[in-house]
Design a protein around this motif. Structure first.
Motif, PDB file in Angstrom:
ATOM      1  N   ALA A  31      28.055  10.950  65.511  1.00  0.00           N
ATOM      2  CA  ALA A  31      29.393  11.544  65.552  1.00  0.00           C
ATOM      3  C   ALA A  31      29.746  12.010  66.949  1.00  0.00           C
ATOM      4  CB  ALA A  31      29.489  12.696  64.552  1.00  0.00           C
ATOM      5  N   GLY A  32      29.330  11.245  67.945  1.00  0.00           N
ATOM      6  CA  GLY A  32      29.810  11.485  69.306  1.00  0.00           C
ATOM      7  C   GLY A  32      31.164  10.817  69.472  1.00  0.00           C
ATOM      8  N   PRO A  33      31.670  10.767  70.708  1.00  0.00           N
ATOM      9  CA  PRO A  33      32.994  10.176  70.927  1.00  0.00           C
ATOM     10  C   PRO A  33      33.103   8.765  70.358  1.00  0.00           C
ATOM     11  CG  PRO A  33      32.200  11.214  72.935  1.00  0.00           C
ATOM     12  CD  PRO A  33      31.082  11.294  71.948  1.00  0.00           C
ATOM     13  N   ALA A  34      32.092   7.927  70.554  1.00  0.00           N
ATOM     14  CA  ALA A  34      32.167   6.542  70.078  1.00  0.00           C
ATOM     15  C   ALA A  34      32.215   6.493  68.554  1.00  0.00           C
ATOM     16  CB  ALA A  34      30.981   5.737  70.610  1.00  0.00           C
ATOM     17  N   GLY A  35      31.326   7.221  67.913  1.00  0.00           N
ATOM     18  CA  GLY A  35      31.274   7.197  66.458  1.00  0.00           C
ATOM     19  C   GLY A  35      32.559   7.724  65.832  1.00  0.00           C
ATOM     20  N   VAL A  46      26.419   1.620  64.467  1.00  0.00           N
ATOM     21  CA  VAL A  46      25.475   2.523  65.116  1.00  0.00           C
ATOM     22  C   VAL A  46      26.126   3.070  66.385  1.00  0.00           C
ATOM     23  CG1 VAL A  46      23.173   2.754  66.125  1.00  0.00           C
ATOM     24  CG2 VAL A  46      23.554   1.183  64.198  1.00  0.00           C
ATOM     25  N   ALA A  47      26.126   4.382  66.488  1.00  0.00           N
ATOM     26  CA  ALA A  47      26.716   5.037  67.672  1.00  0.00           C
ATOM     27  C   ALA A  47      25.819   6.221  68.026  1.00  0.00           C
ATOM     28  CB  ALA A  47      28.136   5.477  67.374  1.00  0.00           C
ATOM     29  N   THR A  48      24.570   5.900  68.321  1.00  0.00           N
ATOM     30  CA  THR A  48      23.550   6.941  68.471  1.00  0.00           C
ATOM     31  C   THR A  48      23.416   7.460  69.897  1.00  0.00           C
ATOM     32  OG1 THR A  48      22.044   5.055  68.439  1.00  0.00           O
ATOM     33  CG2 THR A  48      22.122   6.401  66.477  1.00  0.00           C
ATOM     34  N   GLY A  49      24.269   6.963  70.795  1.00  0.00           N
ATOM     35  CA  GLY A  49      24.291   7.569  72.123  1.00  0.00           C
ATOM     36  C   GLY A  49      23.136   7.170  73.019  1.00  0.00           C
ATOM     37  N   ALA A  50      22.886   8.022  73.996  1.00  0.00           N
ATOM     38  CA  ALA A  50      21.855   7.724  74.989  1.00  0.00           C
ATOM     39  C   ALA A  50      20.882   8.889  75.102  1.00  0.00           C
ATOM     40  CB  ALA A  50      22.505   7.458  76.341  1.00  0.00           C
ATOM     41  N   ALA A 105      26.897  -3.244  63.662  1.00  0.00           N
ATOM     42  CA  ALA A 105      27.465  -3.319  65.016  1.00  0.00           C
ATOM     43  C   ALA A 105      27.181  -1.997  65.720  1.00  0.00           C
ATOM     44  CB  ALA A 105      28.962  -3.578  64.945  1.00  0.00           C
ATOM     45  N   ARG A 106      27.448  -1.968  67.031  1.00  0.00           N
ATOM     46  CA  ARG A 106      27.229  -0.703  67.743  1.00  0.00           C
ATOM     47  C   ARG A 106      28.340  -0.462  68.758  1.00  0.00           C
ATOM     48  NH1 ARG A 106      22.269  -1.952  72.059  1.00  0.00           N
ATOM     49  NH2 ARG A 106      22.707  -4.179  72.281  1.00  0.00           N
ATOM     50  N   MET A 131      34.306   4.640  78.333  1.00  0.00           N
ATOM     51  CA  MET A 131      33.758   3.378  77.847  1.00  0.00           C
ATOM     52  C   MET A 131      33.385   3.501  76.372  1.00  0.00           C
ATOM     53  SD  MET A 131      33.317   0.332  78.526  1.00  0.00           S
ATOM     54  CE  MET A 131      32.359  -0.990  79.139  1.00  0.00           C
ATOM     55  N   ALA A 132      32.853   4.657  75.987  1.00  0.00           N
ATOM     56  CA  ALA A 132      32.492   4.867  74.582  1.00  0.00           C
ATOM     57  C   ALA A 132      33.720   4.696  73.699  1.00  0.00           C
ATOM     58  CB  ALA A 132      31.895   6.264  74.401  1.00  0.00           C
ATOM     59  N   ILE A 133      34.813   5.325  74.095  1.00  0.00           N
ATOM     60  CA  ILE A 133      36.024   5.285  73.276  1.00  0.00           C
ATOM     61  C   ILE A 133      36.662   3.898  73.306  1.00  0.00           C
ATOM     62  CG2 ILE A 133      38.394   6.202  73.203  1.00  0.00           C
ATOM     63  CD1 ILE A 133      37.190   8.940  73.420  1.00  0.00           C
TER      64      ILE A 133
END
Lengths: 673, 666
Positions: free
Chosen positions: A406-410, A501-505, A648-649, A661-663
């Motif tokens: 649940a970061g910006p991308a997710g 999947v949006a698990t970040g870094a 997908a990710r 870039m995430a968004i």
């Protein structure tokens, strides 16, 4: 409609009467008080002409009720070379101008051009037709640093003439008005400045003399187009540099301009390239920071005035008008971030406005790097053709989508997918959504960044997306069953058609020869374990490490940044670097360039010169925070992908980048699934 | 008979005849127009083809649509074919073979230059630059995507009439990243041993050969040594090359060394010796049975001939030498090699600009990239030859004299010192900047060949110039009224003077300007503090020179980066060499007070004091136009001109460009 939303709708129309009321500007009937302020987009073609991208960009805001649009930074003289800008002096621009103005007029908005000659604020060698940079006096701009040649009287006359030609071309291109840039950049401001203008002739010395070129320019423009067009001046009211003109002088300039009777309005501005924070304020600068200075200029000049300066909320905009501090309210970045600002306000959905966080990453910093602008929070900015209004297509069949992270991308994938009609669930292992934005917002000067994910959370709430926190989902919790995935979600068995999947870094782990280094997330989540004196080993030299150092200094610790590079914050943009470095200095952070941290010992940290290998000790340092960069957290993605099916990710778990870039990647993916 | 017998011997390459052994090496120009071949490209390449170049390789065309940027040609796009044809026709007209170089960038570029963003991909998530982006490790679909992009690109080359295509497996490019044990850490079939790391290169080559057919030349640009810790070294590089040659797909190899984090090898500055890469080129020629194109600061046809004669390579590649002098080969063939304008390796007009995203040119050859305006055939003889007096024998004055004389004017140059060359004479005293001297020596030779009168040791003051009623001038060329001469045009090219900071103590005896320090006219003590307010070469090269003579040198810069205004490749290189020379660099401090032996500074951000000890302080704190001779004459009439640093202090490139412009207008 939920109850609070209904309440909002009822209350919001009232309270913004002034903002939504019409205004007569030199014969033009503006439908409300909202002005999209001039800004450079770098959307021009390689030939310096208006592009289709321009047309769609402006049209999108016109369609959404903005009363007046001012283009921004068109080149008025052929001696100035900047890529991506429109050459206003070139008659070839007329047909593109007509397309632009026709698209804007169709929606009931008015459109002005903005003309500039950069003077010493360009290097003259951008293209291959080189020119000596010319300016009032041989004083270099703070940022460009090139000593210019002083303008001769004949050259001044030529510049004035070209402003006239460019105005004429704007008239032919269907513009309703033209504005002269006498602002944070622009030759005309350099003439006003006691720092940049040291002339002894009729263009230097007294206020009237320094204003002479501006007066002559306006007169030449009037001579060309008469009263047919509105003519305004964007005026820096305070240079905010040592030796420059201050607020008192700026207000006096405004007063004198008001007496000429040739200028129809003032567009307030402040600062120069010598003070990034005043010119292109970041989120560390208070909202509405220039409203008062604008109000003074309005009183002094008795001219219609456009307020500016980190105005983003309708409440502030309305208050400015109610209090009589301006006649029109200008916003640049807020309307890049949300083209529907006026529409949402008009339909009573103020809470839905996507707030500009003044990060400058998608707009100002890109344009300073010569790149076309966008908005990190609004991927459709500059991409209206692909992602603008009306481009979101419902899926062939609604699907059940699980977003992990649940970061910006997710959050963004969830938002776009849900808007399209998918049924979306978001899970995150942390206790709260937000991902790395949770860390960014902990630093007070960057806390406004939190509004980005807050807005996404509100959208998900409205769209009925469930966000479940505190659930660390592993590959073992997922089973592929035909086309479906069965997921054990905290004990409940749920089925999904697809997984994002949006698990970040994760931070790259650091190994010291002796002692332990801790990572940025660890240090920021819980600084209590850190010693009173800390060294940040900054190999990343990006925003995250600078933010961490600033945060730790804010907790009262003595912070030193040791970096193998020249300095920290190299990864930041032109407008964000100086404020960041100034804040670090103000917080007492010391910089040790050209060094790595190799050991943490009882007496302190041992540093090693990155080039010579010479050692040096930082006495008293008790903790090392390592910023060696980031690695995609992609294990879960690869594990799930083995199942086949729709996995997908998006975002940092693809490769570690910024929130923009995430968004962006989330928007693309959300439209694809 | 030519003294360059080998160099002008034809060469057969896959059925195509190269008229000689001179190859213009691939380099990015930035001349694309909306991603296509532009008129600028066509003129730039035709000008070299016309002048006896055997083969031209156009550099850095984009294979991968995700890496689009405006500066390069979009090779993947069939709409590029029309431009290719125009270019190929223009080059073929002169019998020159044309090859296009293709690159998929992998980790060595950003995919956010346009608004069509994507994640950069590469074999493994390893950033190329110290400060670079971590790419995404390629997934199966990325392999397909890249392979298809290479195939589409070679198809467009074939359709566009190119004779060949060169794959960039070089200091940049995804394909080299695959070969590299540092950048390729994959554990699947595409990593591990040599065969694994070579797999994707082979797949791409096979697919391209199948698409292009048997007659299309396919070459590779290949670094024999990555020159970085963890990368492949020379031994492994030659093994990799041997493997590639053994596949029988590749027709030639263009030599290369280094990667982006070792720019001194792939963008060698003037401090790198001419021919520095010959050892590796020779080794490659011995190792493989492929035609090898030599590279590496080959500045003269004499060196080129020697390379061929000794069998070190089959063909000789130059990039910058032909940018600086399009007639490099022609002059050699005609026996005029002494007239060649040599590339000095300054990188200021070419590589620095490319790194900044700008179109390239050459600071010594204003016609480079401006062929339409200044190229061959554009110099129009003066309608009426006039008597031109040029005051100042620096680059701007000499260049004005040269071009004016070529047009048929009668030119006299007066210089106050006893030598032509101006500031270049001084700045090139630093060992790392020595080749810069060639720029003014060339001009000096040309002036002699053009019969330009040169008067040294005479300083002209305003009072020496008398305006005549007919608009001409009378000037005393001696200092005693002994030789009054008549001129029609006056060109002031008096250069720039140093600006000193307004700080107490700058007038002290042991405080010297950087020019004086370089010239050795002032005594320099054992402990030296150099104050750098400009961040250009003056301070860093002086620092290196003084450190080499055993002095303890501290370079304090006002900017937060040392040598802040150097171009990116030179900055990387100079920063490394500064420390190698034992200089201590302290960025971010501004000078407050000199009270020798104490020198006091304050940090530009937080004002923190810094006190250093020095015997001598050297100031490089900026320049101002020396316009003393010009002021008051502006607008007097149309026959007084000024050019170069006396207009505004800039670099040699601006001085020469404005001189070229002025001399064509007189």
């Amino acid at each position: 409609m939920s109850k609070p939303e209904a309440d909002r709708r009822e209350s919001s129309m009232e309270g913004y009467e002034q903002l939504l009321s019409p205004y007569r500007l030199a014969g033009l009937e503006l439908r409300n008080r909202v002005v999209w302020l001039p800004h450079l987009t770098r959307y021009a073609t390689d030939d310096g002409l208006p592009s289709e991208q321009h047309v769609r960009y402006y049209e999108e805001r016109a369609r959404n009720g903005v009363a007046l649009i001012i283009t921004g930074c068109e080149t008025a003289h052929p001696a100035v070379q900047w890529g991506g800008r429109i050459n206003a002096f070139d008659t070839a621009a007329v047909s593109g101008y007509r397309e632009m103005t026709a698209a804007v007029h169709e929606h009931g908005s008015f459109m002005f051009g903005q003309l500039t000659d950069d003077g010493n604020q360009q290097n003259g060698v951008g293209g291959l037709e080189w020119n000596h940079v010319r300016a009032p006096s041989p004083v270099p701009d703070h940022m460009v640093g090139v000593v210019p040649k002083p303008l001769t009287k004949a050259e001044i006359d030529d510049i004035v003439r070209y402003f006239g030609i460019s105005t004429q071309i704007h008239a032919e291109g269907g513009f309703d008005g033209v504005e002269i840039k006498c602002a944070h950049d622009g030759l005309h401001r350099q003439f006003l400045s006691p720092h940049f203008n040291r002339r002894a002739d009729e263009y230097g010395g007294s206020a009237d003399n320094r204003l002479r070129i501006l007066r002559e320019t306006v007169e030449e423009m009037r001579r060309r187009v008469g009263e047919e067009m509105v003519i305004g001046v964007r005026l820096s009211l305070d240079e905010a540099i040592e030796g420059g003109f201050d607020e008192e002088e700026g207000i006096e300039y405004a007063r004198i301009i008001g007496t000429w009777g040739t200028v129809d309005y003032l567009n307030a501005d402040r600062g120069t390239t010598g003070n990034a924070n005043v010119m292109n304020p970041t989120m560390a600068v208070p909202q509405g920071y220039s409203v008062e200075i604008g109000a003074r200029a309005k009183r002094a000049s008795e001219l219609p005035l456009i307020a500016f300066g980190r105005i983003k909320t309708p409440a502030m905009a309305e208050r400015i008008l109610v209090e009589g501090k301006a006649d029109l309210v200008g916003m640049a970045r807020q309307l890049i971030t949300d083209p529907e600002w006026v529409t949402k306000l008009s339909r009573g959905a103020v809470e839905e406005i996507k707030p500009c966080i003044a990060c400058n990453q998608g707009c100002v910093d890109r344009l300073w790097s010569g790149l076309p602008i966008t908005c990190i929070l609004n991927p459709s900015a500059g991409r209206e053709r692909r992602w603008g209004a009306g481009s979101l297509v419902p899926p062939s069949a609604p699907r059940r989508v699980l977003v992990i992270g649940a970061g910006p991308a997710g959050l963004k994938v969830a938002e776009v997918a849900a808007r399209r009609g998918h049924s979306v669930t978001v899970v995150d292992r942390a206790e709260r959504p937000g991902g790395k934005v949770r860390l960014i917002r902990k630093t007070s000067a960057r806390s406004e960044f939190g509004e980005s994910t807050d807005w996404l959370e509100r959208q998900l709430d409205r769209l009925g997306v469930e966000v479940r926190c505190g659930i660390a989902l592993g590959a073992a919790d997922v089973t592929a069953r035909g086309e479906e995935f069965a997921v054990d979600l905290d004990g409940a068995a749920l089925s999904f058609d697809g997984i994002v999947v949006a698990t970040g870094a994760r931070p790259v782990p650091a190994k010291l020869e002796a002692g332990e280094a801790i990572s940025i997330p660890e240090a920021m989540e819980d600084p209590s374990a850190l010693a009173a004196a800390v060294v940040v080993w900054d190999v990343e030299v990006g925003q995250a490490s600078a933010t961490a150092a600033e945060f730790l200094a804010g907790t009262g610790r003595q912070v030193t940044i040791a970096t193998p590079a020249d300095r920290p914050a190299i990864g930041l943009g032109v407008s964000t670097t100086p404020p960041q470095l100034e804040r670090l200095a103000a917080a007492g952070v010391k910089i040790v360039p050209y060094h790595d941290v190799v050991r943490l010992e009882a007496e302190g940290a041992l540093l090693k010169h990155a080039h010579t290998g010479a050692e040096r000790r930082l006495e008293g340092v008790g903790s090392v925070v390592a910023a060696l960069g980031w690695r995609a957290d992609e294990d879960l993605y690869h594990a799930l992908r083995k199942f086949g099916g729709a996995v997908a990710r998006a975002g940092d778990c693809v490769a570690p980048r910024d929130v923009g870039m995430a968004i962006y990647s989330a928007e693309a993916l959300g439209r694809e699934i | 008979m030519s003294k360059f017998e080998r160099l002008f011997e034809p060469f057969q390459l896959k059925g195509k005849t190269l008229i000689n052994r001179v190859v213009w090496l691939p380099h990015l120009t930035g001349y694309s127009h909306e991603g296509r071949i532009s008129d600028k490209h066509v003129r730039y390449y035709a000008e070299r083809a016309r002048n006896d170049v055997g083969m031209i390789i156009l550099g850095c065309e984009t294979v991968n649509p995700k890496y689009r940027n405006g500066a390069r040609v979009d090779a993947f796009d069939p709409r590029s074919v029309e431009g290719y044809r125009r270019l190929a026709d223009a080059v073929h007209e002169h019998g020159t073979v044309l090859v296009g170089q293709l690159v998929d960038d992998g980790s060595q570029n950003i995919c956010t230059a346009t608004l069509d963003w994507s994640y950069e991909y590469a074999p493994s998530p390893v950033a190329d630059w110290v400060l670079g982006l971590v790419p995404k490790a390629m997934e199966p679909e990325d392999f397909d995507f890249s392979r298809e992009a290479w195939v589409a690109s070679v198809r467009n080359h074939v359709d566009g009439g190119y004779d060949g295509s060169e794959l960039k497996v070089a200091h940049d490019g995804l394909l080299r990243q695959f070969l590299s044990p540092l950048y390729n850490q994959r554990e699947d079939d595409y990593g591990g041993d040599r065969e694994g790391r070579e797999r994707f290169v082979r797949e791409v080559l096979e697919a391209m050969r199948a698409e292009a057919g048997p007659d299309h030349i396919l070459g590779i640009r290949f670094p024999f040594d990555e020159c970085i810790p963890g990368g492949f070294g020379l031994e492994e590089g030659l093994e990799l090359l041997g493997d590639i040659a053994s596949w029988g797909i590749v027709d030639y190899v263009t030599s290369d060394l280094g990667v982006h984090s070792a720019l001194r090898f792939c963008n060698p500055p003037m401090s790198t010796p001419a021919g520095f890469a010959r050892y590796a080129v020779r080794a490659a020629s011995q190792a493989v049975d492929l035609p090898v194109i030599a590279y590496g600061r080959i500045r003269t046809p004499e060196m080129a001939e020697e390379i061929l004669e000794r069998g070190e390579a089959d063909l000789v590649g130059v990039a910058r030498a032909l940018i600086t002098d399009p007639q490099w080969a022609r002059k050699a063939r005609r026996g005029d090699s002494s007239r060649i304008r040599r590339c000095i390796g300054c990188n200021q007009g070419c590589l620095d600009r490319i790194w900044l995203g700008q179109e390239i040119t050459c600071i010594l050859n204003p016609a480079a990239g401006r062929e339409a305006r200044f190229g061959e055939g554009t110099l129009v003889p003066a309608e009426q030859p006039r008597r031109v007096l040029v005051i100042g024998g620096g680059p701007a004055g000499m260049k004005t004299a040269e071009v004016a004389a070529r047009r048929g004017h009668e030119v006299t140059v007066v210089e106050r010192s006893n030598r032509l060359g101006g500031a270049v004479n001084i700045l090139s005293r630093a060992p790392t900047r020595r080749d810069f001297l060639d720029s003014v020596r060339w001009l000096e030779n040309e002036l002699a060949a053009l019969d330009v009168e040169v008067r040294l040791g005479r300083e002209i003051a305003a009072a020496d110039v008398v305006l005549r009623d007919d608009g001409g001038f009378e000037v005393d060329l001696t200092d005693h009224g002994g030789e009054r001469r008549q001129f029609d045009e006056l060109v002031v090219a008096t250069g720039a003077v140093a600006v000193l900071p307004e700080v107490a103590g700058v007038g002290a005896a042991s405080v010297v300007g950087v020019r004086e320090a370089l010239e050795g006219t002032e005594e320099i003590g054992a402990e030296v503090v150099i104050v750098d307010g400009v961040g250009t070469f003056a301070a860093v090269s002086a620092a290196q020179m003084l450190a080499d003579t055993g002095r303890r040198v501290t370079l304090v810069g006002e900017a937060l980066e040392t040598a802040a205004n150097l171009g990116p490749p030179d900055r990387q290189i100079q920063l490394t060499t500064l420390f190698e020379h034992g200089v201590e660099a302290i960025p971010g401090y501004s000078l407050r007070l000199i009270d020798l032996p104490a020198v006091a500074f304050a940090h530009v951000l937080d004002g923190d004091p810094l006190e250093l000890r020095a015997d001598t302080v050297v100031l490089a704190t900026g320049w101002a136009a020396d316009e003393s001779l010009f002021v008051g004459r502006d607008g007097l009439d149309g026959n007084v001109h000024r050019v170069g640093d006396c207009v505004a202090p800039r670099d040699v490139g601006m001085a020469l460009f404005t001189a070229e412009e002025l001399a064509r207008s007189i």
